[in-house]
Design a protein around this motif. Structure first.
Motif, PDB file in Angstrom:
ATOM      1  N   ASN A   8       0.813  -1.218   0.000  1.00 21.97           N
ATOM      2  CA  ASN A   8       0.000   0.000   0.000  1.00 21.97           C
ATOM      3  C   ASN A   8       0.846   1.267   0.000  1.00 21.97           C
ATOM      4  N   THR A   9       2.091   1.146  -0.369  1.00 25.45           N
ATOM      5  CA  THR A   9       2.972   2.310  -0.424  1.00 25.45           C
ATOM      6  C   THR A   9       3.020   2.845  -1.856  1.00 25.45           C
ATOM      7  N   GLY A  10       3.685   3.965  -2.025  1.00 21.57           N
ATOM      8  CA  GLY A  10       3.859   4.560  -3.343  1.00 21.57           C
ATOM      9  C   GLY A  10       5.201   4.229  -3.971  1.00 21.57           C
ATOM     10  N   ILE A  11       5.889   3.223  -3.432  1.00 21.93           N
ATOM     11  CA  ILE A  11       7.235   2.905  -3.925  1.00 21.93           C
ATOM     12  C   ILE A  11       7.332   1.467  -4.414  1.00 21.93           C
ATOM     13  N   LEU A  12       8.349   1.227  -5.218  1.00 23.82           N
ATOM     14  CA  LEU A  12       8.748  -0.117  -5.634  1.00 23.82           C
ATOM     15  C   LEU A  12      10.239  -0.245  -5.418  1.00 23.82           C
ATOM     16  N   ARG A  13      10.685  -1.459  -5.169  1.00 25.21           N
ATOM     17  CA  ARG A  13      12.114  -1.752  -5.031  1.00 25.21           C
ATOM     18  C   ARG A  13      12.588  -2.425  -6.308  1.00 25.21           C
ATOM     19  N   ARG A  14      13.807  -2.092  -6.716  1.00 20.62           N
ATOM     20  CA  ARG A  14      14.430  -2.725  -7.881  1.00 20.62           C
ATOM     21  C   ARG A  14      15.897  -2.983  -7.575  1.00 20.62           C
ATOM     22  N   VAL A  15      16.428  -4.061  -8.128  1.00 27.27           N
ATOM     23  CA  VAL A  15      17.851  -4.340  -7.979  1.00 27.27           C
ATOM     24  C   VAL A  15      18.618  -3.356  -8.859  1.00 27.27           C
ATOM     25  N   ASP A  16      19.654  -2.761  -8.299  1.00 29.49           N
ATOM     26  CA  ASP A  16      20.507  -1.804  -9.014  1.00 29.49           C
ATOM     27  C   ASP A  16      21.942  -2.315  -8.941  1.00 29.49           C
TER      28      ASP A  16
END
Length: 182
Positions: free
Chosen positions: A126-134
């Motif tokens: 329910n957040t406004g973020i996504l995580r991605r591998v960098d």
């Protein structure tokens, strides 16, 4: 270094959805939710702006950080020392991202937050973020992007305050602060 990598791999990760390009179907999407909209999907069915439109909408520094995955110099951001109550929104699409209640001074030179707005325990659906591998810069990090418009915001590290122990290290230039009740 091995401990850091093990810690990063143990953090929850949600890949951002891939989009169709010029009417071609999306292919190569991994995961059980591929092909259908779920909590990890963008929150609105709006097409992303063209690069030229983003350039018109944003300052050169905002464009560099949010659309080209840049970073502002440490200790230069306008929100680094902001202590007002309120909400931090995405500078590109105005999506609420972080509450001032979860902001703290990490001493790293960028605004730091212990969790994203809308987090419930370890659930970030329910957040406004996504995580991605960098994997840029010769290391493995976890990039944070806006779920709404995919703007690069910063990174999250496993050295924050308890209980989750996360430090969301976010560029001020990627944020728009709205004072008020957080």
């Amino acid at each position: 270094m091995a401990l850091l990598l093990r810690t990063l791999w143990s953090l929850p990760f949600r890949a951002a959805p891939r989009r169709a390009v010029r009417g071609r179907p999306v292919s190569g999407v991994l995961g059980a939710g591929a092909g259908r909209r779920d909590a990890g999907s963008l929150t609105k069915n709006e097409p992303s702006l063209a690069k030229s439109e983003w350039r018109k909408k944003l300052t050169p520094e905002q464009f560099h950080v949010t659309r080209e995955k840049g970073t502002e110099p440490p200790f230069s951001g306008i929100y680094l020392n902001n202590k007002e109550p309120g909400m931090y929104h995405c500078v590109c699409c105005d999506s609420p991202l972080f509450s001032s209640k979860k902001k703290y001074s990490s001493g790293t030179g960028w605004p730091s937050f212990s969790e994203a707005h809308g987090t419930s325990g370890s659930d970030e659906s329910n957040t406004g973020i996504l995580r991605r591998v960098d994997t840029s810069m010769g290391s493995v990090r976890t990039e944070i992007v806006c779920k709404q418009c995919e703007a690069h915001l910063g990174h999250v590290f496993p050295d924050g305050p308890g209980p989750a122990g996360q430090r969301f290290c976010i560029n001020s230039v990627a944020l728009k602060f709205k004072p008020g009740k957080p």
